[in-house]
Scaffold this motif. Structure first.
Motif, PDB file in Angstrom:
ATOM      1  N   UNK A  64       0.839  -1.208   0.000  1.00  0.00           N
ATOM      2  CA  UNK A  64       0.000   0.000   0.000  1.00  0.00           C
ATOM      3  C   UNK A  64       0.869   1.251   0.000  1.00  0.00           C
ATOM      4  N   UNK A  65       1.902   1.266   0.828  1.00  0.00           N
ATOM      5  CA  UNK A  65       2.801   2.422   0.868  1.00  0.00           C
ATOM      6  C   UNK A  65       3.543   2.576  -0.461  1.00  0.00           C
ATOM      7  N   UNK A  66       3.962   1.461  -1.045  1.00  0.00           N
ATOM      8  CA  UNK A  66       4.662   1.499  -2.327  1.00  0.00           C
ATOM      9  C   UNK A  66       3.758   2.057  -3.419  1.00  0.00           C
ATOM     10  N   UNK A  67       2.505   1.656  -3.411  1.00  0.00           N
ATOM     11  CA  UNK A  67       1.558   2.111  -4.432  1.00  0.00           C
ATOM     12  C   UNK A  67       1.290   3.604  -4.348  1.00  0.00           C
ATOM     13  N   UNK A  68       1.380   4.158  -3.152  1.00  0.00           N
ATOM     14  CA  UNK A  68       1.069   5.574  -2.952  1.00  0.00           C
ATOM     15  C   UNK A  68       2.301   6.440  -2.727  1.00  0.00           C
ATOM     16  N   UNK A  69       3.482   5.864  -2.964  1.00  0.00           N
ATOM     17  CA  UNK A  69       4.716   6.633  -2.772  1.00  0.00           C
ATOM     18  C   UNK A  69       4.937   7.029  -1.325  1.00  0.00           C
ATOM     19  N   UNK A  70       4.507   6.171  -0.413  1.00  0.00           N
ATOM     20  CA  UNK A  70       4.588   6.489   1.013  1.00  0.00           C
ATOM     21  C   UNK A  70       5.844   5.966   1.669  1.00  0.00           C
ATOM     22  N   UNK A  71       5.695   5.520   2.905  1.00  0.00           N
ATOM     23  CA  UNK A  71       6.808   5.125   3.765  1.00  0.00           C
ATOM     24  C   UNK A  71       7.334   3.744   3.411  1.00  0.00           C
ATOM     25  N   UNK A  72       7.926   3.631   2.229  1.00  0.00           N
ATOM     26  CA  UNK A  72       8.521   2.376   1.786  1.00  0.00           C
ATOM     27  C   UNK A  72       9.638   2.691   0.807  1.00  0.00           C
ATOM     28  N   UNK A  73      10.482   1.705   0.583  1.00  0.00           N
ATOM     29  CA  UNK A  73      11.560   1.859  -0.391  1.00  0.00           C
ATOM     30  C   UNK A  73      11.954   0.481  -0.890  1.00  0.00           C
ATOM     31  N   UNK A  74      12.523   0.448  -2.095  1.00  0.00           N
ATOM     32  CA  UNK A  74      12.999  -0.806  -2.676  1.00  0.00           C
ATOM     33  C   UNK A  74      14.400  -0.614  -3.192  1.00  0.00           C
TER      34      UNK A  74
END
Length: 174
Positions: A64-74
């Motif tokens: 969910x965070x990845x989809x919305x450019x939120x608190x995630x990273x790859x």
């Protein structure tokens, strides 16, 4: 669950009601008295591709965070940066024992970097190059983050690594 049918029944009846519906029975496993290796093989087939409910909820939050450019990273570099700053809530790894990705590590769990020079710039003398997944996993210990192994066929992560952050970076103000 395997073993004598009668014993299985007793055990299942003594479980709390909420757990009774979650019991899996391996037919034929107890009657023929299989060796440990055979039972492990059957259990591996049973649990293959399954994730614990808690891990699934962390993965859902990450996606969910990845989809919305939120608190995630790859990717390796963002994961290292987040671990260095203690921002990782959960680290997601695709299992790739043959991965050529490497990181540099010091003696302490939080001492990790993409390059030897970066670690030496912190004043560390005893550094070594290791498999990236091993260094990342060790760094979790120092930050109290969680580790979730994600089957690649379920979610393919850039460079085999993703992180769910404890908080998002505030947007710069101008």
């Amino acid at each position: 669950m395997a073993g004598d049918v009668w014993a299985r029944g007793i055990l299942v009846r003594r479980l709390p009601p909420a757990l009774r519906g979650r019991v899996f029975t391996l037919e034929g496993a107890g009657e023929s008295r299989p060796g440990r290796a055979l039972l492990e093989y059957r259990l591996e087939i049973l649990f293959s591709g399954r994730m614990a409910e808690h891990d699934r909820s962390l993965l859902a939050a990450f996606l969910a965070q990845r989809a919305h450019g939120g608190a995630s990273a790859e990717g390796l570099a963002p994961a290292v940066s987040a671990l260095q700053r203690g921002r990782v809530k959960a680290l997601f790894l695709n299992n790739h024992p043959e991965s050529p990705l490497r990181l540099w590590a010091g003696q302490e769990p939080g001492q990790l970097a993409l390059t030897e020079q970066e670690l030496r710039s912190y004043g560390l003398q005893d550094v070594r190059e290791e498999r990236a997944d091993a260094v990342l996993t060790r760094a979790l210990v120092g930050t109290r983050a969680e580790l979730v192994l994600v089957p690649e066929q379920q979610v393919r992560l850039h460079e085999g690594v993703g992180v769910l952050l404890r908080y998002a970076e505030p947007a710069p103000r101008f």
